[in-house]
Design a protein around this motif. Structure first.
Motif, PDB file in Angstrom:
ATOM      1  N   THR A 117      55.010  24.559 -61.082  1.00 47.08           N
ATOM      2  CA  THR A 117      54.681  24.390 -62.496  1.00 47.08           C
ATOM      3  C   THR A 117      53.236  23.933 -62.660  1.00 47.08           C
ATOM      4  O   THR A 117      52.515  24.405 -63.546  1.00 47.08           O
ATOM      5  N   ARG A 118      52.810  23.015 -61.803  1.00 44.69           N
ATOM      6  CA  ARG A 118      51.418  22.559 -61.863  1.00 44.69           C
ATOM      7  C   ARG A 118      50.460  23.725 -61.612  1.00 44.69           C
ATOM      8  O   ARG A 118      49.440  23.859 -62.284  1.00 44.69           O
ATOM      9  N   LYS A 119      50.793  24.575 -60.642  1.00 45.07           N
ATOM     10  CA  LYS A 119      49.950  25.734 -60.349  1.00 45.07           C
ATOM     11  C   LYS A 119      49.907  26.687 -61.548  1.00 45.07           C
ATOM     12  O   LYS A 119      48.847  27.214 -61.904  1.00 45.07           O
ATOM     13  N   THR A 120      51.066  26.888 -62.184  1.00 42.07           N
ATOM     14  CA  THR A 120      51.110  27.766 -63.351  1.00 42.07           C
ATOM     15  C   THR A 120      50.238  27.215 -64.479  1.00 42.07           C
ATOM     16  O   THR A 120      49.497  27.967 -65.139  1.00 42.07           O
ATOM     17  N   ILE A 121      50.312  25.908 -64.708  1.00 45.26           N
ATOM     18  CA  ILE A 121      49.505  25.285 -65.757  1.00 45.26           C
ATOM     19  C   ILE A 121      48.018  25.388 -65.432  1.00 45.26           C
ATOM     20  O   ILE A 121      47.199  25.732 -66.285  1.00 45.26           O
ATOM     21  N   ARG A 122      47.681  25.098 -64.168  1.00 44.48           N
ATOM     22  CA  ARG A 122      46.271  25.172 -63.772  1.00 44.48           C
ATOM     23  C   ARG A 122      45.729  26.588 -63.938  1.00 44.48           C
ATOM     24  O   ARG A 122      44.631  26.787 -64.475  1.00 44.48           O
ATOM     25  N   ASP A 123      46.505  27.597 -63.509  1.00 49.01           N
ATOM     26  CA  ASP A 123      46.053  28.985 -63.643  1.00 49.01           C
ATOM     27  C   ASP A 123      45.883  29.359 -65.118  1.00 49.01           C
ATOM     28  O   ASP A 123      44.958  30.098 -65.482  1.00 49.01           O
ATOM     29  N   GLY A 124      46.780  28.837 -65.965  1.00 44.48           N
ATOM     30  CA  GLY A 124      46.660  29.109 -67.396  1.00 44.48           C
ATOM     31  C   GLY A 124      45.396  28.508 -67.991  1.00 44.48           C
ATOM     32  O   GLY A 124      44.745  29.112 -68.857  1.00 44.48           O
ATOM     33  N   LEU A 125      45.025  27.321 -67.527  1.00 45.71           N
ATOM     34  CA  LEU A 125      43.801  26.676 -68.004  1.00 45.71           C
ATOM     35  C   LEU A 125      42.562  27.431 -67.531  1.00 45.71           C
ATOM     36  O   LEU A 125      41.577  27.545 -68.270  1.00 45.71           O
ATOM     37  N   LEU A 126      42.621  27.935 -66.295  1.00 48.55           N
ATOM     38  CA  LEU A 126      41.501  28.720 -65.782  1.00 48.55           C
ATOM     39  C   LEU A 126      41.296  29.989 -66.613  1.00 48.55           C
ATOM     40  O   LEU A 126      40.161  30.370 -66.915  1.00 48.55           O
ATOM     41  N   LYS A 127      42.413  30.625 -66.994  1.00 48.79           N
ATOM     42  CA  LYS A 127      42.324  31.837 -67.817  1.00 48.79           C
ATOM     43  C   LYS A 127      41.770  31.544 -69.203  1.00 48.79           C
ATOM     44  O   LYS A 127      41.243  32.430 -69.871  1.00 48.79           O
ATOM     45  N   ARG A 128      41.898  30.286 -69.637  1.00 52.55           N
ATOM     46  CA  ARG A 128      41.404  29.901 -70.961  1.00 52.55           C
ATOM     47  C   ARG A 128      40.007  29.283 -70.912  1.00 52.55           C
ATOM     48  O   ARG A 128      39.584  28.620 -71.849  1.00 52.55           O
ATOM     49  N   GLY A 129      39.315  29.496 -69.812  1.00 52.07           N
ATOM     50  CA  GLY A 129      37.909  29.129 -69.763  1.00 52.07           C
ATOM     51  C   GLY A 129      37.557  27.835 -69.061  1.00 52.07           C
ATOM     52  O   GLY A 129      36.375  27.498 -68.962  1.00 52.07           O
ATOM     53  N   MET A 130      38.543  27.084 -68.586  1.00 50.46           N
ATOM     54  CA  MET A 130      38.226  25.846 -67.875  1.00 50.46           C
ATOM     55  C   MET A 130      37.800  26.156 -66.440  1.00 50.46           C
ATOM     56  O   MET A 130      38.262  27.131 -65.840  1.00 50.46           O
ATOM     57  N   SER A 131      36.932  25.305 -65.887  1.00 48.66           N
ATOM     58  CA  SER A 131      36.634  25.397 -64.461  1.00 48.66           C
ATOM     59  C   SER A 131      37.805  24.776 -63.706  1.00 48.66           C
ATOM     60  O   SER A 131      38.634  24.079 -64.297  1.00 48.66           O
ATOM     61  N   ARG A 132      37.853  25.001 -62.389  1.00 47.45           N
ATOM     62  CA  ARG A 132      38.947  24.445 -61.594  1.00 47.45           C
ATOM     63  C   ARG A 132      38.950  22.914 -61.666  1.00 47.45           C
ATOM     64  O   ARG A 132      39.996  22.287 -61.804  1.00 47.45           O
ATOM     65  N   GLU A 133      37.753  22.307 -61.595  1.00 44.97           N
ATOM     66  CA  GLU A 133      37.664  20.849 -61.645  1.00 44.97           C
ATOM     67  C   GLU A 133      38.108  20.315 -63.001  1.00 44.97           C
ATOM     68  O   GLU A 133      38.818  19.310 -63.092  1.00 44.97           O
TER      69      GLU A 133
END
Length: 297
Positions: free
Chosen positions: A250-266
Protein backbone atom coordinates in the motif's frame (compact mmCIF):
# COMPACT_ATOMS: atom_id res chain seq x y z
CA UNK A 1 11.99 -30.59 12.06
CA UNK A 2 14.14 -27.81 13.49
CA UNK A 3 16.87 -28.54 10.95
CA UNK A 4 14.48 -28.30 8.02
CA UNK A 5 13.15 -25.00 9.34
CA UNK A 6 16.64 -23.54 9.49
CA UNK A 7 17.38 -24.78 5.97
CA UNK A 8 14.20 -23.12 4.74
CA UNK A 9 15.17 -19.83 6.30
CA UNK A 10 18.62 -19.93 4.69
CA UNK A 11 17.09 -20.72 1.30
CA UNK A 12 14.72 -17.76 1.67
CA UNK A 13 17.62 -15.30 1.93
CA UNK A 14 18.81 -13.75 -1.36
CA UNK A 15 22.48 -14.44 -2.05
CA UNK A 16 24.85 -11.49 -1.53
CA UNK A 17 28.39 -11.92 -2.91
CA UNK A 18 31.12 -11.28 -0.35
CA UNK A 19 32.72 -8.65 -2.58
CA UNK A 20 29.42 -6.73 -2.71
CA UNK A 21 28.85 -6.77 1.06
CA UNK A 22 32.48 -5.70 1.60
CA UNK A 23 32.04 -2.75 -0.78
CA UNK A 24 28.78 -1.71 0.91
CA UNK A 25 30.48 -2.01 4.30
CA UNK A 26 33.06 0.56 3.16
CA UNK A 27 30.41 2.84 1.68
CA UNK A 28 28.48 2.79 4.96
CA UNK A 29 31.66 3.68 6.88
CA UNK A 30 30.41 1.10 9.36
CA UNK A 31 33.84 0.40 10.86
CA UNK A 32 33.94 3.79 12.58
CA UNK A 33 30.90 2.70 14.64
CA UNK A 34 32.54 -0.55 15.70
CA UNK A 35 30.60 -2.79 13.30
CA UNK A 36 32.43 -5.71 11.72
CA UNK A 37 32.20 -6.75 8.10
CA UNK A 38 30.51 -10.11 8.89
CA UNK A 39 27.97 -8.39 11.18
CA UNK A 40 27.12 -5.83 8.51
CA UNK A 41 26.81 -8.58 5.89
CA UNK A 42 24.35 -10.37 8.18
CA UNK A 43 22.37 -7.14 8.54
CA UNK A 44 22.21 -6.74 4.75
CA UNK A 45 20.95 -10.32 4.40
CA UNK A 46 18.25 -9.68 7.00
CA UNK A 47 17.05 -6.56 5.19
CA UNK A 48 17.17 -8.28 1.79
CA UNK A 49 15.19 -11.26 3.06
CA UNK A 50 12.53 -8.88 4.32
CA UNK A 51 11.91 -7.18 0.97
CA UNK A 52 13.27 -9.41 -1.82
CA UNK A 53 12.20 -12.77 -3.15
CA UNK A 54 14.52 -15.68 -2.43
CA UNK A 55 15.17 -16.13 -6.16
CA UNK A 56 15.95 -12.45 -6.80
CA UNK A 57 18.63 -12.00 -9.44
CA UNK A 58 22.08 -10.65 -8.62
CA UNK A 59 21.26 -7.37 -10.37
CA UNK A 60 18.02 -7.01 -8.39
CA UNK A 61 19.84 -7.64 -5.11
CA UNK A 62 22.57 -5.14 -5.99
CA UNK A 63 20.06 -2.50 -7.08
CA UNK A 64 18.10 -2.91 -3.85
CA UNK A 65 21.13 -2.81 -1.56
CA UNK A 66 22.66 0.25 -3.22
CA UNK A 67 19.34 2.07 -2.83
CA UNK A 68 19.52 1.76 0.97
CA UNK A 69 20.66 4.56 3.26
CA UNK A 70 23.71 2.51 4.18
CA UNK A 71 25.46 5.00 6.46
CA UNK A 72 22.24 5.71 8.37
CA UNK A 73 21.55 1.97 8.61
CA UNK A 74 25.02 1.40 10.09
CA UNK A 75 24.51 4.27 12.53
CA UNK A 76 21.15 2.91 13.69
CA UNK A 77 22.45 -0.63 14.19
CA UNK A 78 25.51 0.63 16.09
CA UNK A 79 23.20 2.58 18.41
CA UNK A 80 21.23 -0.60 19.02
CA UNK A 81 24.47 -2.29 20.06
CA UNK A 82 25.24 0.52 22.49
CA UNK A 83 28.20 2.05 20.66
CA UNK A 84 28.89 5.32 22.49
CA UNK A 85 30.32 7.26 19.54
CA UNK A 86 27.37 6.21 17.36
CA UNK A 87 24.86 7.36 19.97
CA UNK A 88 26.64 10.72 20.34
CA UNK A 89 26.60 11.12 16.55
CA UNK A 90 22.91 10.24 16.51
CA UNK A 91 22.06 12.85 19.15
CA UNK A 92 24.11 15.51 17.34
CA UNK A 93 22.26 14.90 14.09
CA UNK A 94 18.72 14.32 15.25
CA UNK A 95 18.10 15.76 18.73
CA UNK A 96 16.85 19.19 17.61
CA UNK A 97 15.12 17.80 14.53
CA UNK A 98 13.13 15.40 16.69
CA UNK A 99 12.05 18.15 19.08
CA UNK A 100 10.86 20.27 16.15
CA UNK A 101 9.05 17.26 14.67
CA UNK A 102 7.43 16.48 18.02
CA UNK A 103 6.27 20.07 18.35
CA UNK A 104 4.75 20.02 14.85
CA UNK A 105 2.74 16.96 15.94
CA UNK A 106 1.81 17.83 19.54
CA UNK A 107 1.48 21.62 19.02
CA UNK A 108 2.45 22.27 22.64
CA UNK A 109 5.93 22.73 24.13
CA UNK A 110 5.77 20.47 27.19
CA UNK A 111 3.85 17.73 25.38
CA UNK A 112 6.34 17.87 22.51
CA UNK A 113 9.34 17.49 24.81
CA UNK A 114 7.69 14.64 26.68
CA UNK A 115 6.92 12.91 23.37
CA UNK A 116 10.49 13.33 22.08
CA UNK A 117 12.04 12.26 25.39
CA UNK A 118 9.93 9.10 25.53
CA UNK A 119 11.11 8.24 22.02
CA UNK A 120 14.74 8.66 23.05
CA UNK A 121 14.19 6.10 25.80
CA UNK A 122 12.69 3.64 23.31
CA UNK A 123 15.50 4.25 20.84
CA UNK A 124 18.27 3.82 23.39
CA UNK A 125 16.60 0.78 24.88
CA UNK A 126 15.43 0.66 28.48
CA UNK A 127 14.65 -3.04 28.80
CA UNK A 128 16.48 -6.21 27.88
CA UNK A 129 15.45 -9.56 26.42
CA UNK A 130 17.84 -12.52 26.63
CA UNK A 131 20.57 -10.17 27.84
CA UNK A 132 20.18 -7.84 24.83
CA UNK A 133 18.87 -4.30 24.99
CA UNK A 134 15.68 -3.79 22.96
CA UNK A 135 15.64 -0.66 20.79
CA UNK A 136 13.12 0.61 18.25
CA UNK A 137 16.08 1.40 15.97
CA UNK A 138 16.21 -2.35 15.33
CA UNK A 139 13.22 -1.84 13.02
CA UNK A 140 14.93 0.73 10.78
CA UNK A 141 15.98 -1.01 7.57
CA UNK A 142 17.59 1.80 5.60
CA UNK A 143 14.69 2.20 3.19
CA UNK A 144 14.11 5.95 3.19
CA UNK A 145 15.85 8.45 5.41
CA UNK A 146 16.38 7.81 9.11
CA UNK A 147 14.93 11.26 9.81
CA UNK A 148 11.72 10.41 7.94
CA UNK A 149 11.47 7.09 9.78
CA UNK A 150 11.91 8.83 13.14
CA UNK A 151 9.13 11.29 12.26
CA UNK A 152 6.82 8.40 11.43
CA UNK A 153 7.63 6.69 14.74
CA UNK A 154 6.93 9.93 16.60
CA UNK A 155 3.60 10.32 14.85
CA UNK A 156 2.60 6.74 15.66
CA UNK A 157 3.58 7.17 19.32
CA UNK A 158 1.44 10.31 19.48
CA UNK A 159 -1.53 8.40 18.05
CA UNK A 160 -0.96 5.57 20.54
CA UNK A 161 -0.92 8.02 23.45
CA UNK A 162 -4.13 9.59 22.22
CA UNK A 163 -5.82 6.18 22.09
CA UNK A 164 -4.63 5.23 25.58
CA UNK A 165 -5.84 8.51 27.01
CA UNK A 166 -9.29 8.20 25.47
CA UNK A 167 -9.64 4.57 26.52
CA UNK A 168 -8.84 5.55 30.10
CA UNK A 169 -11.33 8.37 30.27
CA UNK A 170 -14.75 7.63 28.81
CA UNK A 171 -17.01 10.18 27.18
CA UNK A 172 -19.52 9.77 30.01
CA UNK A 173 -16.88 10.49 32.66
CA UNK A 174 -15.73 13.60 30.84
CA UNK A 175 -19.30 14.81 30.44
CA UNK A 176 -20.08 14.27 34.12
CA UNK A 177 -16.96 16.23 34.98
CA UNK A 178 -18.35 19.19 33.03
CA UNK A 179 -16.05 18.98 30.03
CA UNK A 180 -17.07 21.01 26.99
CA UNK A 181 -16.54 19.55 23.52
CA UNK A 182 -16.18 22.42 21.11
CA UNK A 183 -15.05 21.65 17.57
CA UNK A 184 -11.39 22.40 16.94
CA UNK A 185 -10.54 25.08 14.40
CA UNK A 186 -8.60 23.52 11.52
CA UNK A 187 -4.96 24.57 11.33
CA UNK A 188 -4.22 25.34 7.67
CA UNK A 189 -0.51 24.68 8.19
CA UNK A 190 -1.27 21.17 9.40
CA UNK A 191 -3.49 20.19 6.48
CA UNK A 192 -2.00 17.38 4.39
CA UNK A 193 -1.24 17.78 0.69
CA UNK A 194 -4.44 17.13 -1.24
CA UNK A 195 -2.56 14.72 -3.49
CA UNK A 196 -1.66 12.55 -0.51
CA UNK A 197 -5.27 12.31 0.63
CA UNK A 198 -6.40 11.50 -2.92
CA UNK A 199 -3.93 8.70 -3.63
CA UNK A 200 -4.30 7.25 -0.13
CA UNK A 201 -8.06 7.06 -0.56
CA UNK A 202 -7.66 5.35 -3.93
CA UNK A 203 -5.09 2.88 -2.62
CA UNK A 204 -7.23 1.89 0.36
CA UNK A 205 -10.37 1.66 -1.76
CA UNK A 206 -8.67 -0.88 -4.01
CA UNK A 207 -7.80 -3.23 -1.12
CA UNK A 208 -9.76 -6.47 -0.67
CA UNK A 209 -12.18 -6.54 2.26
CA UNK A 210 -10.00 -8.82 4.38
CA UNK A 211 -7.00 -6.50 3.95
CA UNK A 212 -9.11 -3.55 5.09
CA UNK A 213 -10.26 -5.53 8.10
CA UNK A 214 -6.68 -6.34 9.11
CA UNK A 215 -5.47 -2.75 8.72
CA UNK A 216 -8.44 -1.25 10.56
CA UNK A 217 -8.31 -3.80 13.37
CA UNK A 218 -4.58 -3.41 13.96
CA UNK A 219 -3.95 0.29 13.35
CA UNK A 220 -7.29 1.89 14.23
CA UNK A 221 -8.78 -0.44 16.85
CA UNK A 222 -5.50 -1.44 18.47
CA UNK A 223 -6.30 -5.16 18.33
CA UNK A 224 -3.44 -7.64 18.70
CA UNK A 225 -2.28 -10.00 15.97
CA UNK A 226 -3.66 -12.87 18.05
CA UNK A 227 -7.10 -11.23 18.21
CA UNK A 228 -7.17 -10.71 14.44
CA UNK A 229 -5.94 -14.26 13.81
CA UNK A 230 -8.79 -15.69 15.91
CA UNK A 231 -11.32 -13.58 14.02
CA UNK A 232 -10.02 -14.82 10.67
CA UNK A 233 -9.41 -18.40 11.80
CA UNK A 234 -5.72 -18.42 10.86
CA UNK A 235 -2.38 -18.56 12.68
CA UNK A 236 -0.96 -15.39 14.25
CA UNK A 237 2.18 -15.60 12.09
CA UNK A 238 0.00 -15.61 8.97
CA UNK A 239 -1.61 -12.33 10.04
CA UNK A 240 1.80 -10.86 10.84
CA UNK A 241 3.15 -11.68 7.37
CA UNK A 242 -0.02 -10.48 5.67
CA UNK A 243 -0.02 -7.20 7.63
CA UNK A 244 3.57 -6.52 6.61
CA UNK A 245 2.79 -7.32 2.97
CA UNK A 246 -0.31 -5.09 2.94
CA UNK A 247 1.42 -2.09 4.49
CA UNK A 248 4.45 -2.44 2.22
CA UNK A 249 2.43 -2.76 -1.00
CA UNK A 250 0.00 0.00 0.00
CA UNK A 251 2.85 2.38 0.81
CA UNK A 252 4.41 1.63 -2.59
CA UNK A 253 1.07 2.25 -4.32
CA UNK A 254 0.68 5.60 -2.54
CA UNK A 255 4.25 6.63 -3.30
CA UNK A 256 3.87 5.74 -7.00
CA UNK A 257 0.63 7.73 -7.10
CA UNK A 258 2.38 10.78 -5.66
CA UNK A 259 5.18 10.45 -8.19
CA UNK A 260 2.62 10.41 -11.01
CA UNK A 261 1.14 13.61 -9.58
CA UNK A 262 4.39 15.51 -9.83
CA UNK A 263 6.15 14.88 -6.52
CA UNK A 264 9.81 13.90 -6.41
CA UNK A 265 10.66 10.62 -4.69
CA UNK A 266 12.02 12.47 -1.64
CA UNK A 267 8.93 14.71 -1.42
CA UNK A 268 6.68 11.65 -1.64
CA UNK A 269 8.54 9.83 1.16
CA UNK A 270 8.53 12.88 3.42
CA UNK A 271 4.85 13.56 2.70
CA UNK A 272 3.86 10.05 3.74
CA UNK A 273 6.00 10.14 6.88
CA UNK A 274 5.26 13.64 8.15
CA UNK A 275 1.59 13.99 7.27
CA UNK A 276 0.32 10.60 8.39
CA UNK A 277 -1.68 12.07 11.29
CA UNK A 278 -3.39 14.58 9.04
CA UNK A 279 -5.24 11.93 7.03
CA UNK A 280 -6.35 9.72 9.93
CA UNK A 281 -10.06 10.47 9.51
CA UNK A 282 -10.02 9.69 5.80
CA UNK A 283 -8.22 6.43 6.48
CA UNK A 284 -10.79 5.42 9.10
CA UNK A 285 -13.70 6.24 6.81
CA UNK A 286 -12.28 4.23 3.95
CA UNK A 287 -11.22 1.18 5.97
CA UNK A 288 -14.43 1.03 8.01
CA UNK A 289 -16.58 0.69 4.87
CA UNK A 290 -15.99 -3.05 4.65
CA UNK A 291 -14.48 -3.82 8.05
CA UNK A 292 -17.61 -5.27 9.54
CA UNK A 293 -19.01 -7.09 6.54
CA UNK A 294 -20.01 -10.74 7.12
CA UNK A 295 -17.74 -11.90 4.29
CA UNK A 296 -14.73 -10.47 6.11
CA UNK A 297 -15.59 -11.82 9.56
Amino acid sequence: MAGSLKSTRRAATPEIPESVSADLFRRAQAARYGLTEPAFATLLREVSAKYLAADASASEVLKFLTSLRLEELALARACVQGHEAAWEDFLTRYREKLYYAAYSIAREESAARELADSLYADLYGTRAEDGRRVSKLDFYTGRGSLEGWLRAVLAQEYVNRYRRQHRTTSLEEQTEAGAQFAADEPDPTAMPDARLAEVTDQALAALPGEDKFILASYYLDGRTLADIARALGVHESTVSRKLEKITSSTRKTIRDGLLKRGMSREEAEQSMDVEVTGITLDVRRRLMQEKGSPSVL
